[in-house]
Write a protein that holds these residues in place. Structure first.
Motif, PDB file in Angstrom:
ATOM      1  N   TYR A  21      55.289   7.384  19.474  1.00 26.55           N
ATOM      2  CA  TYR A  21      54.301   7.190  18.655  1.00 26.55           C
ATOM      3  C   TYR A  21      53.542   8.522  18.033  1.00 26.55           C
ATOM      4  N   ASN A  22      52.716   8.521  17.210  1.00 24.11           N
ATOM      5  CA  ASN A  22      51.885   9.778  16.792  1.00 24.11           C
ATOM      6  C   ASN A  22      50.546   9.240  15.832  1.00 24.11           C
ATOM      7  N   GLU A  23      50.088   9.947  15.651  1.00 24.09           N
ATOM      8  CA  GLU A  23      48.538   9.718  14.743  1.00 24.09           C
ATOM      9  C   GLU A  23      48.766   8.765  14.049  1.00 24.09           C
ATOM     10  N   THR A  24      49.773   8.374  13.153  1.00 23.18           N
ATOM     11  CA  THR A  24      49.991   7.421  12.197  1.00 23.18           C
ATOM     12  C   THR A  24      50.645   6.013  12.909  1.00 23.18           C
ATOM     13  N   GLN A  25      51.745   6.196  13.832  1.00 21.79           N
ATOM     14  CA  GLN A  25      52.278   5.171  14.463  1.00 21.79           C
ATOM     15  C   GLN A  25      51.718   4.953  15.884  1.00 21.79           C
ATOM     16  N   THR A  26      50.662   4.174  15.957  1.00 22.56           N
ATOM     17  CA  THR A  26      49.695   4.111  17.430  1.00 22.56           C
ATOM     18  C   THR A  26      50.034   3.013  17.928  1.00 22.56           C
ATOM     19  N   SER A  70      48.304   7.493  20.563  1.00 21.24           N
ATOM     20  CA  SER A  70      49.350   8.241  20.001  1.00 21.24           C
ATOM     21  C   SER A  70      50.424   8.753  21.020  1.00 21.24           C
TER      22      SER A  70
END
Length: 458
Positions: A268-273, A336
């Protein structure tokens, strides 16, 4: 995992299946719709198709990994309504959200397209990229079906993409034993064809040989094929690709991700949370907090205790494990952090359990004590295992309960060892073997005349 999610919707199967892929690591432009034949023209298209499978895995696991793996077990308690309360009280119904299998079948549909059409864009069968992509697609499909059978029992087994109105979209359920045969085939293929590792941010969040071997180990333990579990676990333990981190870095496995100990994570990251903060971090308002039984079960001197939950409160309201010791941020923002599905200590303890089931106690104790030693605990022998936990297997299962707490393993451990009813009956009245599986979501049943509800929930 640097993937921008832009779903590509296609035909539906069982009214919940769709196909598609996300924007790839190669920054492909998004596409609104496609047929499998029309889309797969070059290697980057095949890569994009596989990236879409990971996209589905992100959606599938963002919240439910904890509902399915922890919510019905004894290590957590809740004050929340909805699924957390229903699962803890064993009050499952066909309308709870965790009874939906939609995301799994979206993942499977995407995998089926990738498996069918990836070979068409490569000129030779010995292309390393071709075989790695096929290995990832089949590994992820196998993982999806493994979860499906452990949660719902018999499920529809679909291994071809839906491409024609002449295909039967009302697929009946397949016996779980047959589904698990397909799981094994997919994971064995992945173990043979996936890469050993990947570079940079992709490492640990793409399916590797070790990931396939780890989930094969889980599969063989589920099936009580202990010799096979030892064989696959040993490939990981002796493969020198993973190592236990020090206890001082234990929280970093989850807070930073991609540690030496990690085998496979959902990226995950800041877009895919994901919903880790909602699940575990919101103080008085999180879905789950440690149960009194779990707190009481931790041995004195265990160095993990202060890293797992907020020890400053008499009734801890936060699980620190995924955010770091002393974490005190009350924000409900999505997380994230990667979700770690399997790591080396998980496999070491499964191997120990397999040895114990085969009465190979010396081997089992050696592995068990690796994990205990890191936690600052005294070395255990067969006598102390019996005195403290009733048996060596009991001691290993206790160690899994603490070491892997809240990571999505506890419920499945109770089920596969036959301990779900003895453990949970005093807590929530679970008493019927038919009640161990989840109900199938009501809408899914209504839309497919060939699906029959699990017996307990009719």
């Amino acid at each position: 995992m640097k993937i921008t999610i832009k779903s590509i919707l296609g035909a539906a199967l069982i009214s919940v299946l769709s196909y598609g892929c996300s924007e790839s690591l190669l920054d492909k432009d998004p596409i609104s719709s496609f047929s499998g034949q029309g889309f797969y023209k070059k290697a980057s298209d095949a890569q994009a198709g596989v990236n879409g499978i990971y996209n589905s895995l992100q959606s599938t696991m963002r919240l439910n990994f904890a509902y399915w793996g922890e919510g019905r077990a004894d290590n957590v308690t809740t004050r929340h309504s909805g699924d957390p309360f229903a699962l803890q009280q064993n009050a499952l119904t066909p309308i709870i959200n965790s009874a939906k299998w939609d995301n799994f079948y979206t993942l499977i549909s995407r995998a089926n397209y990738a498996i069918k059409y990836t070979p068409t864009v490569f000129q030779t069968e010995d292309s390393p990229l071709r075989n790695q992509l096929l290995g990832q697609a089949r590994g992820l499909r196998g993982l999806a079906y493994f979860y499906l059978t452990r949660i719902w029992g018999d499920v529809p087994l679909i291994t071809e993409p839906y491409e024609s109105v002449e295909q039967d979209i009302f697929v009946a359920r397949t016996p779980s034993a047959d589904v698990l045969k397909q799981v094994e085939e997919d994971l064995l293929f992945a173990a043979e064809n996936c890469a050993d590792n990947y570079t940079g941010d992709r490492d640990k969040v793409l399916f590797t040989k070790s990931a396939a071997q780890a989930f094969l180990t889980h599969l063989y333990m589920w099936q009580k094929r202990y010799d096979k579990a030892i064989e696959t676990a040993d490939k990981i333990i002796t493969g020198n690709r993973h190592s236990l981190v020090s206890i001082s870095d234990w929280n970093n496995i989850f807070t930073m991700g991609r540690s030496a100990e990690s085998i496979f994570e959902v990226g995950y990251n800041e877009t895919q949370t994901n919903a880790l903060r909602v699940l575990y971090a919101l103080g008085s308002d999180s879905d789950y907090v440690p149960s009194a039984n779990f707190i009481a079960s931790i041995e004195e001197g265990d160095l993990r205790k202060e890293k797992i939950y907020d020890v400053t409160q008499a009734q801890p309201r936060k699980i620190w494990k995924f955010f770091g010791e002393g974490f005190n941020d009350e924000s409900a923002d999505p997380s994230s952090n990667n979700i770690v599905l399997t790591r080396l200590s998980d496999i070491i303890l499964l191997k120990a359990e397999a040895h114990a089931n085969l009465n190979q106690n010396d081997d089992a104790l050696t592995l068990l004590n690796q994990i205990r030693r890191r936690a600052g605990l005294e070395i255990m022998d067969a006598s102390s295992a019996n005195n403290l936990y009733g048996s060596l297997i009991g001691a290993i299962l206790h160690e899994r309960s603490i070491e892997l707490s809240f990571e999505g393993h506890r419920w499945f451990d109770l089920v596969r060892t036959g301990l779900a009813i003895p453990t949970m009956k005093p807590i929530n009245g679970l008493s019927d073997e038919r009640n161990i599986v989840w109900p199938i979501f009501e809408t899914t049943i209504l839309r497919n005349p060939n699906l029959e509800q699990n017996e307990f929930y009719k």
